[in-house]
Design a protein around this motif. Structure first.
Motif: not given
Length: 301
Positions: A121-140
């Motif tokens: 909205d403030d005029g700043d150019p934006i690049v956006c990448l949309v990916l499938e959500y695949m989970g989280e990293p291994a906790e440890d």
């Protein structure tokens, strides 16, 4: 204004030393024509994950594009295009997903729903990448995983290499696991990747002696296998001294390694040296391989 993607973003609260972001909407145009998606995409239920001065990350829900399509959890990466490195990184990542890694999408790497450009909205150019959500990293971390899972991680990265891509940033945060029972590791974040013809010359065998890095042929796969403990160490830790097991042809080699430690009881040194030597002989008779239930802590005397 016509658009290929509409996203309503939730606010990101300000963290210590990090900027926040108020709720806003974006109307963006797809710039990677390799992604064949009919109609316009809409993403809602966004949740801010984190933000920096030039990057923002969100989770969201990709709306149904037709009655037969399921809703899909997605991960959204935003870069403000005036930061050329950040914007270029997202374009590089999208290019690899849509070309070399296209056949691996949804299996080894996430599905890529496209890269989009527009303005805030403030005029700043934006690049956006949309990916499938695949989970989280291994906790440890990857090194804490069961050996079978570590081997699966390695196989996934091998598939990436066979597709002609060197990742260049394999770490705990870039290997994800979902909560589903059949969850397999997925590799993400190809911003630093490059085209690659893998020159690995040797098979990666669990419990085998560590091969020489140069002879192995592929530095990235060698580093990953070594860091995850796929191969065995060739050193015996004897009272804090590391002795190459190939040099241990008698208990005396170990005794000599700690000869300067006169404060240690000689009887204890000899007993532990004999035990270590017996273990080395067992492994040598097995071609140097460690059994699956081998505990590295047992290799410290």
């Amino acid at each position: 204004m016509s658009s290929d993607l509409t996203i309503k973003f939730s606010a990101i609260p300000q963290g210590e030393g990090e900027p926040g972001r108020e709720e806003f909407s974006l109307h963006l145009t797809r710039v990677d024509k390799q992604v064949r998606l009919e109609g316009r995409l809409q993403i809602y239920n966004t949740v801010g994950v984190t933000a920096s001065a030039t990057r923002e990350y969100y989770r969201g829900t990709l709306a149904q594009r037709s009655p037969n399509d399921p809703e899909t959890d997605v991960f959204i990466k935003l870069a403000y295009a005036q930061n050329l490195d950040d914007a270029a990184g997202l374009r590089t990542e999208a290019n690899f997903y849509n070309k070399q890694l296209k056949a691996l999408q949804g299996d080894v790497v996430p599905v890529c729903y496209g890269i989009y450009e527009g303005e805030h909205d403030d005029g700043d150019p934006i690049v956006c990448l949309v990916l499938e959500y695949m989970g989280e990293p291994a906790e440890d971390g990857l090194g804490s995983l069961d050996m079978d899972v570590r081997l699966e991680v390695l196989r996934s990265v091998v598939q990436v290499h066979l597709a002609g891509v060197m990742h260049n940033d394999i770490n705990d945060d870039n290997v994800l696991f979902s909560s589903t029972p059949d969850s397999k590791p997925r590799i993400i974040d190809f911003e630093h990747a490059e085209k690659h013809k893998c020159r690995r010359k040797l098979e990666i065998v669990e419990g085998a002696p560590v091969p020489e890095r140069l002879l192995f042929g592929c530095p990235e796969l060698w580093d990953l296998a070594a860091n995850m403990g796929i191969w065995r160490s060739q050193y015996v830790c004897f009272y804090g001294e590391y002795v190459d097991e190939d040099t241990i042809d008698s208990p005396q080699v170990l005794i000599d390694a700690v000869r300067s430690m006169t404060f240690l009881p000689q009887e204890d040194i000899e007993r532990r040296a004999n035990k270590a030597y017996e273990m080395v002989q067992v492994f040598k008779e097995n071609g140097g391989y460690r059994p699956r239930d081998f505990n590295p802590d047992d290799w410290v005397f």
